[in-house]
Design an enzyme around this catalytic site. Structure first.
Site, PDB file in Angstrom:
ATOM      1  N   LYS A  46       5.803  -0.497 -10.400  1.00  0.00           N
ATOM      2  CA  LYS A  46       5.282   0.567 -11.279  1.00  0.00           C
ATOM      3  C   LYS A  46       5.050   1.870 -10.533  1.00  0.00           C
ATOM      4  O   LYS A  46       5.220   2.947 -11.073  1.00  0.00           O
ATOM      5  CB  LYS A  46       3.971   0.109 -11.912  1.00  0.00           C
ATOM      6  CG  LYS A  46       4.153  -0.831 -13.080  1.00  0.00           C
ATOM      7  CD  LYS A  46       2.890  -0.849 -13.908  1.00  0.00           C
ATOM      8  CE  LYS A  46       3.112  -1.520 -15.231  1.00  0.00           C
ATOM      9  NZ  LYS A  46       1.862  -1.661 -15.979  1.00  0.00           N
ATOM     10  N   GLY A  47       4.536   1.751  -9.303  1.00  0.00           N
ATOM     11  CA  GLY A  47       4.328   2.949  -8.485  1.00  0.00           C
ATOM     12  C   GLY A  47       3.285   3.900  -9.034  1.00  0.00           C
ATOM     13  O   GLY A  47       3.460   5.117  -8.961  1.00  0.00           O
TER      14      GLY A  47
ATOM     15  N   HIS B  86       2.525  -4.200   9.712  1.00  0.00           N
ATOM     16  CA  HIS B  86       1.325  -4.479   8.909  1.00  0.00           C
ATOM     17  C   HIS B  86       0.186  -4.927   9.829  1.00  0.00           C
ATOM     18  O   HIS B  86      -0.896  -5.263   9.369  1.00  0.00           O
ATOM     19  CB  HIS B  86       1.599  -5.585   7.888  1.00  0.00           C
ATOM     20  CG  HIS B  86       2.510  -5.182   6.755  1.00  0.00           C
ATOM     21  ND1 HIS B  86       2.436  -3.953   6.141  1.00  0.00           N
ATOM     22  CD2 HIS B  86       3.491  -5.866   6.101  1.00  0.00           C
ATOM     23  CE1 HIS B  86       3.353  -3.883   5.174  1.00  0.00           C
ATOM     24  NE2 HIS B  86       4.009  -5.030   5.140  1.00  0.00           N
TER      25      HIS B  86
ATOM     26  N   SER C 287       0.815  -1.222   0.000  1.00  0.00           N
ATOM     27  CA  SER C 287       0.000   0.000   0.000  1.00  0.00           C
ATOM     28  C   SER C 287       0.844   1.266   0.000  1.00  0.00           C
ATOM     29  O   SER C 287       0.308   2.369   0.099  1.00  0.00           O
ATOM     30  CB  SER C 287      -0.920   0.012   1.223  1.00  0.00           C
ATOM     31  OG  SER C 287      -1.720  -1.137   1.228  1.00  0.00           O
ATOM     32  N   GLY C 288       2.177   1.116  -0.055  1.00  0.00           N
ATOM     33  CA  GLY C 288       3.033   2.304  -0.045  1.00  0.00           C
ATOM     34  C   GLY C 288       3.991   2.356   1.134  1.00  0.00           C
ATOM     35  O   GLY C 288       4.530   3.419   1.445  1.00  0.00           O
TER      36      GLY C 288
ATOM     37  N   SER D 120      -0.552  -5.603  -6.938  1.00  0.00           N
ATOM     38  CA  SER D 120       0.825  -5.500  -6.451  1.00  0.00           C
ATOM     39  C   SER D 120       1.203  -6.759  -5.655  1.00  0.00           C
ATOM     40  O   SER D 120       2.308  -7.286  -5.786  1.00  0.00           O
ATOM     41  CB  SER D 120       0.951  -4.236  -5.589  1.00  0.00           C
ATOM     42  OG  SER D 120       2.278  -3.977  -5.258  1.00  0.00           O
TER      43      SER D 120
ATOM     44  N   ARG E 246      -4.505   2.268   0.201  1.00  0.00           N
ATOM     45  CA  ARG E 246      -4.449   2.370  -1.255  1.00  0.00           C
ATOM     46  C   ARG E 246      -5.648   1.646  -1.847  1.00  0.00           C
ATOM     47  O   ARG E 246      -6.206   0.735  -1.208  1.00  0.00           O
ATOM     48  CB  ARG E 246      -3.150   1.677  -1.689  1.00  0.00           C
ATOM     49  CG  ARG E 246      -2.827   1.728  -3.134  1.00  0.00           C
ATOM     50  CD  ARG E 246      -1.551   0.940  -3.424  1.00  0.00           C
ATOM     51  NE  ARG E 246      -1.113   1.217  -4.785  1.00  0.00           N
ATOM     52  CZ  ARG E 246      -0.114   0.585  -5.386  1.00  0.00           C
ATOM     53  NH1 ARG E 246       0.563  -0.347  -4.744  1.00  0.00           N
ATOM     54  NH2 ARG E 246       0.203   0.889  -6.617  1.00  0.00           N
TER      55      ARG E 246
ATOM     56  N   THR F 209       7.076   1.143   1.494  1.00  0.00           N
ATOM     57  CA  THR F 209       8.467   1.480   1.147  1.00  0.00           C
ATOM     58  C   THR F 209       8.598   2.990   0.970  1.00  0.00           C
ATOM     59  O   THR F 209       9.541   3.609   1.483  1.00  0.00           O
ATOM     60  CB  THR F 209       8.851   0.769  -0.179  1.00  0.00           C
ATOM     61  OG1 THR F 209       8.467  -0.605  -0.090  1.00  0.00           O
ATOM     62  CG2 THR F 209      10.320   0.882  -0.474  1.00  0.00           C
ATOM     63  N   TRP F 210       7.650   3.567   0.276  1.00  0.00           N
ATOM     64  CA  TRP F 210       7.642   5.016   0.036  1.00  0.00           C
ATOM     65  C   TRP F 210       7.518   5.767   1.368  1.00  0.00           C
ATOM     66  O   TRP F 210       8.243   6.731   1.632  1.00  0.00           O
ATOM     67  CB  TRP F 210       6.466   5.334  -0.892  1.00  0.00           C
ATOM     68  CG  TRP F 210       6.427   6.720  -1.439  1.00  0.00           C
ATOM     69  CD1 TRP F 210       7.446   7.627  -1.480  1.00  0.00           C
ATOM     70  CD2 TRP F 210       5.283   7.350  -2.052  1.00  0.00           C
ATOM     71  NE1 TRP F 210       7.016   8.793  -2.088  1.00  0.00           N
ATOM     72  CE2 TRP F 210       5.695   8.639  -2.446  1.00  0.00           C
ATOM     73  CE3 TRP F 210       3.976   6.949  -2.311  1.00  0.00           C
ATOM     74  CZ2 TRP F 210       4.822   9.530  -3.078  1.00  0.00           C
ATOM     75  CZ3 TRP F 210       3.113   7.835  -2.946  1.00  0.00           C
ATOM     76  CH2 TRP F 210       3.535   9.096  -3.324  1.00  0.00           C
TER      77      TRP F 210
HETATM   78  P1  PAP Z   1       5.599  -3.886   1.185  1.00  0.00           P
HETATM   79  O1  PAP Z   1       4.289  -4.045   1.878  1.00  0.00           O
HETATM   80  O2  PAP Z   1       6.173  -5.186   0.672  1.00  0.00           O
HETATM   81  O3  PAP Z   1       6.590  -3.077   1.948  1.00  0.00           O
HETATM   82  P2  PAP Z   1       4.843  -1.563  -0.280  1.00  0.00           P
HETATM   83  O4  PAP Z   1       6.034  -0.696  -0.301  1.00  0.00           O
HETATM   84  O5  PAP Z   1       3.762  -1.253   0.698  1.00  0.00           O
HETATM   85  O6  PAP Z   1       5.282  -3.076  -0.168  1.00  0.00           O
HETATM   86  O7  PAP Z   1       4.146  -1.537  -1.712  1.00  0.00           O
HETATM   87  C1  PAP Z   1       4.870  -1.682  -2.881  1.00  0.00           C
HETATM   88  C2  PAP Z   1       4.197  -0.764  -3.892  1.00  0.00           C
HETATM   89  O8  PAP Z   1       4.611   0.580  -3.660  1.00  0.00           O
HETATM   90  C3  PAP Z   1       4.598  -1.124  -5.289  1.00  0.00           C
HETATM   91  O9  PAP Z   1       3.445  -0.853  -6.078  1.00  0.00           O
HETATM   92  P3  PAP Z   1       3.178  -1.531  -7.502  1.00  0.00           P
HETATM   93  O10 PAP Z   1       3.418  -2.992  -7.374  1.00  0.00           O
HETATM   94  O11 PAP Z   1       1.752  -1.209  -7.832  1.00  0.00           O
HETATM   95  O12 PAP Z   1       4.117  -0.849  -8.446  1.00  0.00           O
HETATM   96  C4  PAP Z   1       5.728  -0.148  -5.536  1.00  0.00           C
HETATM   97  O13 PAP Z   1       6.001   0.061  -6.910  1.00  0.00           O
HETATM   98  C5  PAP Z   1       5.188   1.092  -4.864  1.00  0.00           C
HETATM   99  N1  PAP Z   1       6.247   2.046  -4.526  1.00  0.00           N
HETATM  100  C6  PAP Z   1       7.482   1.790  -4.018  1.00  0.00           C
HETATM  101  N2  PAP Z   1       8.172   2.916  -3.853  1.00  0.00           N
HETATM  102  C7  PAP Z   1       7.380   3.929  -4.282  1.00  0.00           C
HETATM  103  C8  PAP Z   1       7.552   5.348  -4.372  1.00  0.00           C
HETATM  104  N3  PAP Z   1       8.685   5.943  -4.011  1.00  0.00           N
HETATM  105  N4  PAP Z   1       6.513   6.071  -4.833  1.00  0.00           N
HETATM  106  C9  PAP Z   1       5.357   5.499  -5.200  1.00  0.00           C
HETATM  107  N5  PAP Z   1       5.138   4.160  -5.144  1.00  0.00           N
HETATM  108  C10 PAP Z   1       6.137   3.373  -4.686  1.00  0.00           C
END
Ligand code: PAP
Length: 362
Positions: free
Chosen positions: A324-325, A164, A103-104, A197, A189, A106-107
């Site tokens: 993809k983000g 989580h 859900s974001g 994802s 999200r 890492t960001w």
């Molecule tokens: P986690 O629960 O394993 O830590 P998490 O970071 O919550 O994962 O989610 C990963 C999603 O955040 C990915 O989405 P996607 O599969 O739809 O692409 C990842 O690409 C997205 N993500 C990671 N870093 C960023 C960022 N800096 N900005 C926006 N989206 C991001």
């Protein structure tokens, strides 16, 4: 963080990247918390084994999820969650980043780490340039599951930690004891993008595992509410209600809003965690610099995030956290009917809560 720290950079203490703390512990071990007596440990072990064997199980390929306290946990997380509930001691300066997976997180880890450390680490020589965000901010259940509880205990304040866990399963010390003052930032999200994802994540884990690689199976499981750390709606609603009841303790943010206006989210987070930007910082472009440092494109293309592996319970290539983000990637993975079904389920679950989901067909 106090007002004094805002006006006087020399008083700022930065959060320490968890990877650096672990490496330091390997050289000069931190003091370990008192171990339980042998007998006590044995009886705790017996209780735990009895509990584990009594919990409902779902098996997906080789992975097993157990239902405990109305949540589906990875088997390897249950003991850690119990340990966190029993032993985790929050500090008033702690910031807990909470989210349903994918859900974001890492960001958010990157943003909060950058915001809280901005006066100490110059942005051109920042830990985020050499470390994956998951190496900067510790995941609590991962740390407790892999024997790093003492490192978390010994981390200097301010600590940033991620979970989580649903709100209802957080330790009483975090939730009930308001004097702890521990702040929680939750990001949620569009569940359809979460599901997509999550599916890509599972494919990376075991590409050959037919069962979980079937998107439809995961979709059904999501609709039933039994995907990992689910039901998804309980995870989101728990933190949403807490943010309404305790707005100074819980900040509730939406990934799609953050994508649309990251700078406003950065300012809101900084205000919430108690280190607001000064007018001088805003004029100097510090907010925009943090937005850029933590942007998908910037992080994805760093050497540290293109190589190596990462993860709190299971290790994956670091690059797999940057796919993809974007918002709306579900369009390429499910039909309009499938999307409508998820939206209707969520709309029903959210009814009367005050929280709304943007429906695919509106
Ligand atoms: P986690 O629960 O394993 O830590 P998490 O970071 O919550 O994962 O989610 C990963 C999603 O955040 C990915 O989405 P996607 O599969 O739809 O692409 C990842 O690409 C997205 N993500 C990671 N870093 C960023 C960022 N800096 N900005 C926006 N989206 C991001």
């Amino acid at each position: 963080m106090s007002e004094d720290m805002v006006s006087s950079p020399s008083l700022w203490r930065p959060p320490v990247p968890i990877k650096d703390a672990i490496e330091q512990d390997a050289i000069t071990p931190f003091p370990k918390p008192e171990a339980p007596e042998e007998e006590e440990e044995e009886s705790q072990g017996d209780c735990y084994r009895r509990l584990m064997s009594s919990l409902p199980v779902k098996v997906y390929g080789e992975r097993r999820y157990l239902e405990y306290q109305a949540t589906w946990w990875p088997e390897s997380a249950v003991q850690a969650v119990i340990a966190i509930q029993r032993r985790f001691r929050p500090r008033p300066s702690d910031v807990l980043l909470a989210s349903y997976p994918k859900s974001g997180t890492t960001w958010m880890k990157a943003l909060v780490f950058a915001i809280m450390s901005r006066k100490v680490y110059p942005l051109r020589d920042h830990p985020l340039l050499r470390l994956n965000p998951h190496d900067c901010v510790v995941h609590l259940s991962g740390a407790y599951a892999t024997g790093k509880e003492a490192v978390v205990e010994a981390l200097p304040s301010p600590r940033i930690m991620a979970v989580h866990m649903p709100f209802s399963t957080l330790p009483a010390s975090v939730v009930v004891d308001s004097s702890s003052g521990c702040k929680i930032v939750y990001v949620w999200r569009d569940p359809k993008d979460v599901l997509v994802s999550l599916w890509h994540y599972y494919r990376k884990l075991r590409p050959e595992e037919a069962h979980v690689s079937e998107f439809h199976d995961l979709y059904e499981s999501f609709c039933q509410g039994d995907t990992v750390f689910g039901p998804w709606w309980d995870n989101v609603l728990g933190y949403f209600r807490a943010s309404v009841e305790m707005p100074t303790r819980v900040l509730f943010l939406r990934y799609e809003d953050m994508l649309e206006d990251t700078a406003s989210a950065v300012v809101a987070i900084a205000n919430f965690v108690g280190c607001p930007f000064s007018a001088e910082e805003e004029r100097a472009g510090v907010v925009d610099a943090i937005v850029k440092l933590c942007s998908f494109e910037e992080l994805k293309n760093l050497d540290t995030n293109m190589s190596g592996s990462n993860g709190h319970l299971i290790k994956l290539p670091s690059s797999s956290y940057f796919r993809k983000g974007v918002a709306g990637d579900w369009v390429g993975h499910m039909t309009r009917e499938m999307a409508d079904r998820i939206d209707s389920i969520i709309q029903g679950k959210f009814q009367g809560s005050g929280l709304e989901i943007k429906r695919a067909s509106t």
